[in-house]
Structures are given as C-alpha cells and as structure tokens.
Motif scaffolding. Structure first.
Motif, PDB file in Angstrom:
ATOM      1  N   LYS A 257       2.280  32.678  42.531  1.00  0.00           N
ATOM      2  CA  LYS A 257       1.992  34.055  42.126  1.00  0.00           C
ATOM      3  C   LYS A 257       1.664  34.101  40.637  1.00  0.00           C
ATOM      4  N   VAL A 258       0.529  34.724  40.316  1.00  0.00           N
ATOM      5  CA  VAL A 258       0.086  34.843  38.928  1.00  0.00           C
ATOM      6  C   VAL A 258       0.230  36.288  38.494  1.00  0.00           C
ATOM      7  N   ARG A 259       0.850  36.506  37.332  1.00  0.00           N
ATOM      8  CA  ARG A 259       0.978  37.862  36.807  1.00  0.00           C
ATOM      9  C   ARG A 259      -0.385  38.443  36.485  1.00  0.00           C
ATOM     10  N   SER A 260      -0.471  39.764  36.482  1.00  0.00           N
ATOM     11  CA  SER A 260      -1.766  40.423  36.281  1.00  0.00           C
ATOM     12  C   SER A 260      -2.309  40.240  34.876  1.00  0.00           C
ATOM     13  N   SER A 261      -1.427  40.010  33.911  1.00  0.00           N
ATOM     14  CA  SER A 261      -1.858  39.844  32.520  1.00  0.00           C
ATOM     15  C   SER A 261      -1.415  38.483  32.007  1.00  0.00           C
ATOM     16  N   VAL A 262      -2.341  37.757  31.394  1.00  0.00           N
ATOM     17  CA  VAL A 262      -2.009  36.451  30.815  1.00  0.00           C
ATOM     18  C   VAL A 262      -1.183  36.678  29.562  1.00  0.00           C
ATOM     19  N   SER A 263       0.010  36.111  29.532  1.00  0.00           N
ATOM     20  CA  SER A 263       0.888  36.355  28.387  1.00  0.00           C
ATOM     21  C   SER A 263       1.883  35.209  28.240  1.00  0.00           C
ATOM     22  N   HIS A 264       2.547  35.207  27.087  1.00  0.00           N
ATOM     23  CA  HIS A 264       3.552  34.183  26.767  1.00  0.00           C
ATOM     24  C   HIS A 264       4.866  34.890  26.486  1.00  0.00           C
ATOM     25  N   GLU A 265       5.906  34.539  27.210  1.00  0.00           N
ATOM     26  CA  GLU A 265       7.204  35.169  27.031  1.00  0.00           C
ATOM     27  C   GLU A 265       8.269  34.101  26.804  1.00  0.00           C
ATOM     28  N   LYS A 266       9.068  34.293  25.777  1.00  0.00           N
ATOM     29  CA  LYS A 266      10.125  33.324  25.482  1.00  0.00           C
ATOM     30  C   LYS A 266      11.281  33.469  26.472  1.00  0.00           C
ATOM     31  N   ARG A 267      11.942  32.351  26.724  1.00  0.00           N
ATOM     32  CA  ARG A 267      13.151  32.369  27.527  1.00  0.00           C
ATOM     33  C   ARG A 267      13.976  31.140  27.182  1.00  0.00           C
ATOM     34  N   THR A 268      15.224  31.141  27.605  1.00  0.00           N
ATOM     35  CA  THR A 268      16.116  30.013  27.380  1.00  0.00           C
ATOM     36  C   THR A 268      16.147  29.136  28.621  1.00  0.00           C
ATOM     37  N   SER A 269      16.116  27.832  28.454  1.00  0.00           N
ATOM     38  CA  SER A 269      16.139  26.932  29.593  1.00  0.00           C
ATOM     39  C   SER A 269      17.479  27.002  30.317  1.00  0.00           C
ATOM     40  N   ILE A 270      17.440  26.881  31.650  1.00  0.00           N
ATOM     41  CA  ILE A 270      18.665  26.852  32.442  1.00  0.00           C
ATOM     42  C   ILE A 270      19.097  25.415  32.754  1.00  0.00           C
ATOM     43  N   LEU A 271      18.319  24.436  32.290  1.00  0.00           N
ATOM     44  CA  LEU A 271      18.698  23.043  32.511  1.00  0.00           C
ATOM     45  C   LEU A 271      19.829  22.648  31.561  1.00  0.00           C
ATOM     46  N   PRO A 272      20.755  21.782  31.993  1.00  0.00           N
ATOM     47  CA  PRO A 272      21.724  21.217  31.047  1.00  0.00           C
ATOM     48  C   PRO A 272      20.977  20.513  29.915  1.00  0.00           C
ATOM     49  N   PRO A 273      21.490  20.567  28.705  1.00  0.00           N
ATOM     50  CA  PRO A 273      20.771  20.013  27.549  1.00  0.00           C
ATOM     51  C   PRO A 273      20.354  18.556  27.700  1.00  0.00           C
ATOM     52  N   ASP A 274      21.202  17.725  28.335  1.00  0.00           N
ATOM     53  CA  ASP A 274      20.843  16.319  28.468  1.00  0.00           C
ATOM     54  C   ASP A 274      19.645  16.127  29.383  1.00  0.00           C
ATOM     55  N   LEU A 275      19.543  16.933  30.445  1.00  0.00           N
ATOM     56  CA  LEU A 275      18.377  16.852  31.323  1.00  0.00           C
ATOM     57  C   LEU A 275      17.123  17.326  30.597  1.00  0.00           C
ATOM     58  N   PHE A 276      17.243  18.442  29.881  1.00  0.00           N
ATOM     59  CA  PHE A 276      16.094  18.969  29.145  1.00  0.00           C
ATOM     60  C   PHE A 276      15.582  17.939  28.143  1.00  0.00           C
ATOM     61  N   ASP A 277      16.494  17.347  27.393  1.00  0.00           N
ATOM     62  CA  ASP A 277      16.103  16.365  26.375  1.00  0.00           C
ATOM     63  C   ASP A 277      15.444  15.133  27.007  1.00  0.00           C
ATOM     64  N   LYS A 278      15.934  14.723  28.165  1.00  0.00           N
ATOM     65  CA  LYS A 278      15.388  13.537  28.830  1.00  0.00           C
ATOM     66  C   LYS A 278      13.928  13.739  29.217  1.00  0.00           C
ATOM     67  N   PHE A 279      13.602  14.894  29.755  1.00  0.00           N
ATOM     68  CA  PHE A 279      12.257  15.093  30.297  1.00  0.00           C
ATOM     69  C   PHE A 279      11.267  15.651  29.278  1.00  0.00           C
ATOM     70  N   THR A 280      11.768  16.073  28.140  1.00  0.00           N
ATOM     71  CA  THR A 280      10.854  16.602  27.133  1.00  0.00           C
ATOM     72  C   THR A 280      10.090  15.501  26.403  1.00  0.00           C
ATOM     73  N   THR A 281      10.456  14.241  26.643  1.00  0.00           N
ATOM     74  CA  THR A 281       9.816  13.120  25.941  1.00  0.00           C
ATOM     75  C   THR A 281       8.606  12.568  26.702  1.00  0.00           C
TER      76      THR A 281
END
Length: 283
Positions: A230-254
C-alpha cells in the motif's frame, strides 16, 4: 514495439512507490511484482540440462521462448511505449536481460537494511492474528531475533534480493543498473525522478507527488501480511523510532554496500550518511 526496463532491488525499499509514480506517465506501464520472472525461471528449469527436453531445444529456441513470455504477458499493453517489469530476481539475471533487451535498464530500489527489517517487523506485529507465509514454522517466527535472522538468509525475503543486487552491482552489466535510495526518493521525488528519466533516456514527465495511489490487498492477504504494497497518496518522509533491539539494528545497518562505488560501474542515487539515525526512517 515497446521498450522494456526493469524494477528490482530490496523489499520495503520503494519499488511499489516508484512503479506507482511511473504509472502516472500515460506512455508507461508499471506495477508491482509480476509473474514474468517466475515463468521465465520455470521455463529454463524445464529446458535445462538433465530435463526431458534439454537436448532437443536449442539455444536459439530458448531465446525465442524467453522473449515470448514477455511479449505474451504484456500483449494487452500494446499501446504503451515503455514497459517496466518488477521482480526482485532480475538483478540475479542481468546477462539474460541484457541479451534479450540490450538497451534496457534495471532500476534497483534500496534502503538501509536495518530499516527494511524494522519495516517488516512492524508489518508482522500489525497482523498478530495471521500466520504469515514469510516463516515456515514456529522456530523461525518465535522472536524478533529469529524472524530477522530468517529473513536475512540467502534464499529468503531480504537475503536473496540483497545477494542478487550485490551480484549485479559488481557484475559486468553494472553500468545498466541504477540504484535509487528509498529515503531520497521519499524526501525529494522531484529531484530523483528526473534522474531516473535521464538514466532510461526518456523525456521528463511532470509527476503529481501528492496524488499517488497503489494498493494490492488480495496479494498481501495471500502472504498473511496486510499493507505490504500500500502506497500513501502523498510522497513524504516521516521520522520514527526503530522497534528493533539496538544490537539487531546496528548489525544490519552496516550492509549498504552500494554507498561505495569504487569497484562498481553502477549508477547510484543515494544519500550518504556517516552516522545512522535510528529515528530517521519512515514508510
């Protein structure tokens, strides 16, 4: 005869958004994942070495049969001048695409892999009463750790297109590949889309970034993961906080190898950020 181009790349990285934008151009046909790639792969499996018909079907016949899949599937789009076929497998099959369509281009949508995992985990948690087909058993779906690690395997939803893209990025046909970063597409579509048109050598079209619409609820229902396309009607950028545990987030961000083009001739439209913001992504 229509020109063919291809949309590929990573899941949850803007391929549906890009197709929805391209579809605004009356000269173009574009959409979500088509069955053409699966039909193509299935046919080659039937005609490959060791198969019943492998020895009686020549290379020239295989080439014609492969082309026929595209022409037959898109026969109803005869009035369109440019056709974009979408499939994450195309980056693993650049040689056949370049043989069939020498002037074609492959546009691969990418995103920080940590945010891809975050997005998929959000979809999983938003459907708590569904047993999604993304996981084979309870061992794979038990926790966020087992879910993310399963998706990252080389033959699964994220791992397969990631390895396929890496193959294309460093391969002999990389100059026909364009990498489009999802965050940049969402933040500045008016700057990204002209570059896409330049890459495919087509006149620029004035898109309406406030009237974009696309949804495929039946397809998503089969996955047991509603809202995937599903694509929103308007193209936009919205900030949010990740729900992943920090160690998982750090692992895959590389894993964003496309930020370094030193050994690749691929074309890249991306935002290079030295520090990863765990509150900077969006849907």
């Amino acid at each position: 005869m229509a020109k063919y181009h291809f949309i590929s790349g990573l899941p949850r990285s803007g391929s549906t958004l890009l197709a929805a934008l391209l579809l605004q151009n009356p000269r173009f046909h574009a959409g979500m994942t088509s069955p053409v790639g699966s039909l193509f792969r299935g046919m080659l499996n039937q005609l490959g070495a060791g198969s019943e018909f492998g020895t009686v079907v020549s290379k020239a016949q295989r080439r014609r049969l492969t082309r026929g899949i595209f022409e037959s599937y898109y026969a109803d789009e005869a009035e369109k001048e440019v056709i974009f076929d979408t499939n994450r497998m195309w980056t693993a099959h650049m040689p056949v695409l370049m043989d069939q369509f020498p002037d074609s281009k492959v546009i691969a949508c990418v995103r920080n892999v940590a945010w891809i995992m975050d997005s998929l985990e959000r979809r999983y948690r938003a459907n708590p009463y569904e047993i999604t087909r993304l996981f084979n058993d309870d061992a794979e779906r038990n926790t966020v750790y087992s879910r993310v690690e399963t998706l990252a395997q080389a033959n699964r939803l994220v791992g397969y297109p990631w390895t396929a893209l890496k193959e294309a990025f460093y391969g002999e046909h990389a100059s026909s590949l364009l990498i489009v970063d999802y965050d940049l597409l969402a933040q500045a579509p008016e700057k990204v889309m002209p570059l896409v048109y330049q890459f495919i050598d087509e006149p620029v079209f004035e898109h309406d970034f406030n009237q974009v619409s696309y949804d495929a609820p039946e397809f998503d229902a089969q996955l047991g993961l509603h809202g995937m396309h599903k694509v929103r009607s308007s193209v936009s950028h919205e900030k949010r906080t990740s729900i992943l545990p920090p160690d998982l987030f750090d692992k895959f961000t590389t894993l964003s190898f496309w930020n370094n083009t030193n050994q690749s001739s691929a074309n890249v439209i991306t935002v290079k950020t030295p520090v990863v913001d765990k509150e900077a992504s969006h849907e």
